[in-house]
Design an enzyme around this catalytic site. Structure first.
Site, PDB file in Angstrom:
ATOM      1  N   TYR A 194     -45.876   8.841 -15.771  1.00  0.00           N
ATOM      2  CA  TYR A 194     -46.179   7.414 -15.959  1.00  0.00           C
ATOM      3  C   TYR A 194     -45.740   6.937 -17.340  1.00  0.00           C
ATOM      4  O   TYR A 194     -46.506   6.304 -18.068  1.00  0.00           O
ATOM      5  CB  TYR A 194     -47.675   7.144 -15.756  1.00  0.00           C
ATOM      6  CG  TYR A 194     -48.220   7.761 -14.493  1.00  0.00           C
ATOM      7  CD1 TYR A 194     -47.915   7.204 -13.256  1.00  0.00           C
ATOM      8  CD2 TYR A 194     -48.996   8.911 -14.533  1.00  0.00           C
ATOM      9  CE1 TYR A 194     -48.384   7.783 -12.085  1.00  0.00           C
ATOM     10  CE2 TYR A 194     -49.466   9.503 -13.361  1.00  0.00           C
ATOM     11  CZ  TYR A 194     -49.149   8.932 -12.156  1.00  0.00           C
ATOM     12  OH  TYR A 194     -49.609   9.504 -10.997  1.00  0.00           O
ATOM     13  N   TYR A 209     -57.253   7.646  -4.626  1.00  0.00           N
ATOM     14  CA  TYR A 209     -55.951   8.082  -5.155  1.00  0.00           C
ATOM     15  C   TYR A 209     -55.542   9.343  -4.404  1.00  0.00           C
ATOM     16  O   TYR A 209     -56.329  10.292  -4.300  1.00  0.00           O
ATOM     17  CB  TYR A 209     -56.024   8.360  -6.667  1.00  0.00           C
ATOM     18  CG  TYR A 209     -54.709   8.927  -7.150  1.00  0.00           C
ATOM     19  CD1 TYR A 209     -53.626   8.079  -7.395  1.00  0.00           C
ATOM     20  CD2 TYR A 209     -54.521  10.297  -7.277  1.00  0.00           C
ATOM     21  CE1 TYR A 209     -52.393   8.600  -7.775  1.00  0.00           C
ATOM     22  CE2 TYR A 209     -53.291  10.819  -7.653  1.00  0.00           C
ATOM     23  CZ  TYR A 209     -52.238   9.963  -7.899  1.00  0.00           C
ATOM     24  OH  TYR A 209     -51.015  10.474  -8.255  1.00  0.00           O
ATOM     25  N   ASP A 246     -59.155  14.840   1.155  1.00  0.00           N
ATOM     26  CA  ASP A 246     -58.250  15.210   0.062  1.00  0.00           C
ATOM     27  C   ASP A 246     -59.092  15.881  -1.018  1.00  0.00           C
ATOM     28  O   ASP A 246     -59.766  15.222  -1.793  1.00  0.00           O
ATOM     29  CB  ASP A 246     -57.556  13.936  -0.460  1.00  0.00           C
ATOM     30  CG  ASP A 246     -56.701  14.204  -1.692  1.00  0.00           C
ATOM     31  OD1 ASP A 246     -56.784  15.315  -2.252  1.00  0.00           O
ATOM     32  OD2 ASP A 246     -55.966  13.280  -2.107  1.00  0.00           O
ATOM     33  N   LYS A 302     -53.789  21.792  -6.948  1.00  0.00           N
ATOM     34  CA  LYS A 302     -54.268  21.914  -8.332  1.00  0.00           C
ATOM     35  C   LYS A 302     -54.828  23.303  -8.673  1.00  0.00           C
ATOM     36  O   LYS A 302     -54.075  24.193  -9.044  1.00  0.00           O
ATOM     37  CB  LYS A 302     -55.305  20.824  -8.618  1.00  0.00           C
ATOM     38  CG  LYS A 302     -54.678  19.415  -8.713  1.00  0.00           C
ATOM     39  CD  LYS A 302     -55.697  18.427  -9.224  1.00  0.00           C
ATOM     40  CE  LYS A 302     -55.181  16.999  -9.217  1.00  0.00           C
ATOM     41  NZ  LYS A 302     -54.371  16.652 -10.343  1.00  0.00           N
TER      42      LYS A 302
HETATM   43  N1  PMP Z   1     -54.863  13.714  -4.471  1.00  0.00           N
HETATM   44  C1  PMP Z   1     -55.740  13.736  -5.481  1.00  0.00           C
HETATM   45  C2  PMP Z   1     -57.201  13.496  -5.201  1.00  0.00           C
HETATM   46  C3  PMP Z   1     -55.309  13.996  -6.784  1.00  0.00           C
HETATM   47  O1  PMP Z   1     -56.182  13.996  -7.794  1.00  0.00           O
HETATM   48  C4  PMP Z   1     -53.927  14.257  -7.000  1.00  0.00           C
HETATM   49  C5  PMP Z   1     -53.392  14.561  -8.387  1.00  0.00           C
HETATM   50  N2  PMP Z   1     -53.825  13.805  -9.396  1.00  0.00           N
HETATM   51  C6  PMP Z   1     -53.058  14.222  -5.917  1.00  0.00           C
HETATM   52  C7  PMP Z   1     -53.557  13.942  -4.667  1.00  0.00           C
HETATM   53  C8  PMP Z   1     -51.575  14.470  -6.086  1.00  0.00           C
HETATM   54  O2  PMP Z   1     -51.346  15.794  -6.430  1.00  0.00           O
HETATM   55  P1  PMP Z   1     -49.994  16.189  -7.198  1.00  0.00           P
HETATM   56  O3  PMP Z   1     -50.069  15.531  -8.538  1.00  0.00           O
HETATM   57  O4  PMP Z   1     -50.062  17.692  -7.278  1.00  0.00           O
HETATM   58  O5  PMP Z   1     -48.862  15.715  -6.393  1.00  0.00           O
END
Ligand code: PMP
Length: 433
Positions: free
Chosen positions: A25, A153, A254, A283
């Site tokens: 970003y 998100y 998610d 993650k």
């Molecule tokens: N979903 C959630 C809840 C996240 O926190 C993130 C990463 N910030 C993602 C999806 C996307 O994962 P990545 O950055 O590994 O593509």
């Protein structure tokens, strides 16, 4: 910066970085300062200038066991000596099988089909594709939209962006190119409470109104992360599960941020005792060592997709199930489960609550909240990263706020003394605002 040859080289590299490398970003015309890391050990980041920072971010939720962990290093090295990568089409390997076994064992019961993806966002793409292909296979192609939550998100790729909060920049920037999804209000029932009538009504009405055109409801269970670090009721999840069943809509959880213990349950869905139809993890899956994610689903869903016209699930990345990443992920899960992770997270939560409590007295602070290994200080006004980031570094800590949120989710191994130092440093910085 020193004028030694080392200092000069470093200055040149930083200049090159600012001119040529995109950061997350980031603007290339007004780049924010970046700090050069030369090493990382336990909870400490070593900067090129010799400074050491206590890490409050676990590199965005992922480094749960700390940096440079001997067992994770060894797992990577041992696999490296065998082979670093092979294609996953037509081939398999022990690290992938072992990891899939562990994931099936520890995720909510019933999720026993595993798709390996290369990042969190891709695992969300895969989840959405699974949901759509499933509805196609059932001869319900009109069920091709998603319900998502405001403040949600889910990543930066296209389908993932389409289910992110619709008022952030993404929807405006990519208008016309993003699928138009349906949004529920962000859950308003606080953590620990039974679902309130507003949330229940919104869930019921939206599902009743749109189920005929909806493949799945996607949400981040219990913690909405990048959309505001908001904690909400596990009871909300129970009702979401019940209503999705009632209205024949799939539930996608998610858990890319919340998975592997962070909220005080191994998976946040466990707080509600529910099994989603599709689960995304990433993650912390590899202890933050490598990029790897996974999308898990239930057998009946996988079978329906597989016996449909297409005869297969339409996704197959080059680096699928990378053996190095899978080997490290197995070791990371073993490390987590060998310890009393539950008590560790409870201790972290207790200490975060105690140490961050004084922040509530500051005039710039509107709220302080903690859940599991997550501590959040919400401010009245957004902070300028340009201004505040160097102050944290001066204080010897790595904290990266966004907007009005100063938040930490340190590696689980952080000592009592280091966590005390980290929290006190944050409060000192906020006192300067
Ligand atoms: N979903 C959630 C809840 C996240 O926190 C993130 C990463 N910030 C993602 C999806 C996307 O994962 P990545 O950055 O590994 O593509």
């Amino acid at each position: 910066m020193s004028s030694s040859p080392e200092g000069t080289r470093l200055a040149q590299q930083l200049r090159f970085d600012q001119q040529h490398i995109w950061h997350p970003y980031a603007s290339m015309t007004q780049p924010s300062p970046v700090f050069m890391v030369t090493g990382a050990e336990g909870v400490r980041l070593h900067l090129a200038e010799g400074q050491q920072l206590i890490d409050g971010m676990a590199s965005w939720w992922s480094v749960i066991h700390g940096y440079n962990h001997p067992r994770l290093n060894q797992a990577a090295q041992q696999q490296l000596e065998r082979f670093a990568h092979v294609m996953f089409g037509g081939l398999t390997h022990e690290p992938a099988v072992e990891l899939a076994q562990r994931l099936v064992d520890i995720t909510p019961r019933g999720l026993d089909r595993v798709f390996f993806a290369d990042s969190g966002s891709v695992s969300v793409e895969v989840a959405i594709k699974m949901a759509l292909q499933y509805q196609q296979a059932r001869q319900r192609p009109e069920k091709n939209r998603l319900i998502s939550l405001r403040r949600g998100y889910h990543g930066d790729t296209f389908a993932a962006m389409s289910v992110c909060d619709p008022v952030t920049g993404m929807h405006q920037l990519f208008k016309g190119a993003l699928a138009e999804q349906i949004f529920l209000p962000a859950p308003s029932t606080p953590w620990g409470e039974a679902i309130n009538s507003n949330d229940l009504t919104a869930l019921e009405h939206t599902l009743a109104q749109h189920h005929h055109e909806v493949a799945a409801l996607i949400l981040e269970p219990v913690v909405q992360g990048a959309g505001g670090m908001r904690f909400y009721s596990a009871d909300y999840l129970r009702h979401a599960r019940r209503l999705c069943d009632q209205y024949d809509v799939l539930l996608i959880a998610d858990e890319i941020a919340t998975g592997f213990g962070r909220t005080g349950a191994l998976f946040a869905c466990d707080h509600a005792g529910i099994t989603p139809d599709i689960l995304c993890v990433g993650k912390a899956l590899t202890g933050g060592y490598m990029t790897l994610a996974a999308t898990l689903t239930q057998a009946h869903l996988a079978d329906t997709i597989s016996s449909s016209g297409a005869g297969c699930f339409m996704h197959g990345p080059t680096f699928m199930a990378n053996p190095l990443a899978c080997a490290v992920a197995c070791e990371s899960i073993d490390l987590l489960l060998e310890q009393d992770w539950y008590s560790r997270i409870q201790q972290l939560q207790q200490q975060l609550r105690t140490e961050l409590a004084p922040a509530a007295q500051l005039s710039c602070v509107s709220d302080v909240r903690c859940l599991g290994g997550i501590g959040v200080i919400e401010l009245h006004q957004p902070v300028s990263l340009q201004q505040i980031q160097p102050w944290f570094v001066e204080q010897g800590v790595w904290v990266r706020p966004f907007g009005k949120l100063v938040y930490i989710m340190p590696p689980y191994i952080i000592s009592e003394a280091d966590l005390k130092f980290l929290c006190a440093a944050i409060i000192r910085v906020l006192q300067r605002l």
